[in-house]
Design an enzyme around this catalytic site. Structure first.
Site, PDB file in Angstrom:
ATOM      1  N   CYS A 136       0.529  -1.251  -0.257  1.00  0.00           N
ATOM      2  CA  CYS A 136      -0.132  -0.121  -0.164  1.00  0.00           C
ATOM      3  C   CYS A 136       0.927   1.120   0.365  1.00  0.00           C
ATOM      4  CB  CYS A 136      -1.104  -0.256   1.198  1.00  0.00           C
ATOM      5  SG  CYS A 136      -2.632  -1.579   1.379  1.00  0.00           S
ATOM      6  N   ASP A 137       1.511   0.987   1.088  1.00  0.00           N
ATOM      7  CA  ASP A 137       2.798   2.563   1.253  1.00  0.00           C
ATOM      8  C   ASP A 137       3.380   2.319   0.148  1.00  0.00           C
ATOM      9  OD1 ASP A 137       3.755   4.581   2.134  1.00  0.00           O
ATOM     10  OD2 ASP A 137       4.305   3.751   3.928  1.00  0.00           O
TER      11      ASP A 137
END
EC number: 3.4.19.3
Length: 202
Positions: A136-137
């Site tokens: 996600c990051d």
């Protein structure tokens, strides 16, 4: 895509619901599922940015820890040590070699969050500054870097913990709508001419 032990990724279910609900007629919504794989993100995101040249990209991912719809303020460049769905991890443990440690979204997520709350949405919304140092990051930072910060990331809880896919899809509809409206205000501010003090030369 399936995420870890979860057969159903709530973020993709929420995005499919958003696609069904749609946004305003003036918004051309494109939806793309991205594998939970570092190399897929690295290869696919530049192509998507180039192909669509979007005004705003909103990534959506599932977080086991989330109990609210969570708006991520920034992406991080380093600290990627967890293996992806293919058992792969970048050797450099970073998104962009030499890139800044963090990149902030052009959007003020606290402002977006308040606007969503004011809308009367019955889904809890919060803001975070740590998207988790995983795919996600990694995706968020990559898009922030590619798109000159015109990007957002929304974390959603697993399905029915406590929200259904329909509730999450409705939340995304409200969140993305508010983001686009706020982005329009940001762009107007950026286009306003500066008025430096008048200087006379003698």
């Amino acid at each position: 895509m399936p995420f870890g032990d979860d057969k159903i990724n709530s973020s993709w279910e929420a995005v499919k619901e958003l696609k069904r609900l749609g946004l305003s007629k003036s918004v051309d919504l494109h939806v793309q599922e991205i594998p939970v794989e570092y190399e897929a993100v690295r290869d696919l995101l530049p192509l998507l940015w180039k192909q669509h040249q979007p005004k705003l990209v909103v990534h959506v991912g599932m977080s086991w820890k989330a109990t609210t719809v969570t708006l991520e303020q920034c992406g991080h460049n380093t600290g990627y040590e967890r293996l992806d769905n293919c058992g792969f991890c970048p050797a450099c443990h970073c998104c962009v070699k030499g890139g800044p440690d963090t990149i902030q979204s052009v959007l003020d997520m606290e402002a977006v969050c308040q606007r969503v709350r004011d809308s009367g949405l019955k889904v809890a919304v919060s803001v975070s500054k740590d998207a988790g140092r995983y795919l996600c990051d990694y995706s968020y930072y990559t898009s922030l870097y590619l798109g000159e910060r015109r990007c957002a990331f929304v974390h959603v809880p697993p399905l029915d913990k406590p929200y259904s896919s329909k509730e999450l899809g409705t939340a995304l509809q409200v969140v993305v709508t508010e983001m686009l409206q706020l982005l329009t205000k940001v762009e107007r501010t950026e286009k306003q001419p500066h008025n430096p003090s008048c200087q006379h030369h003698h």
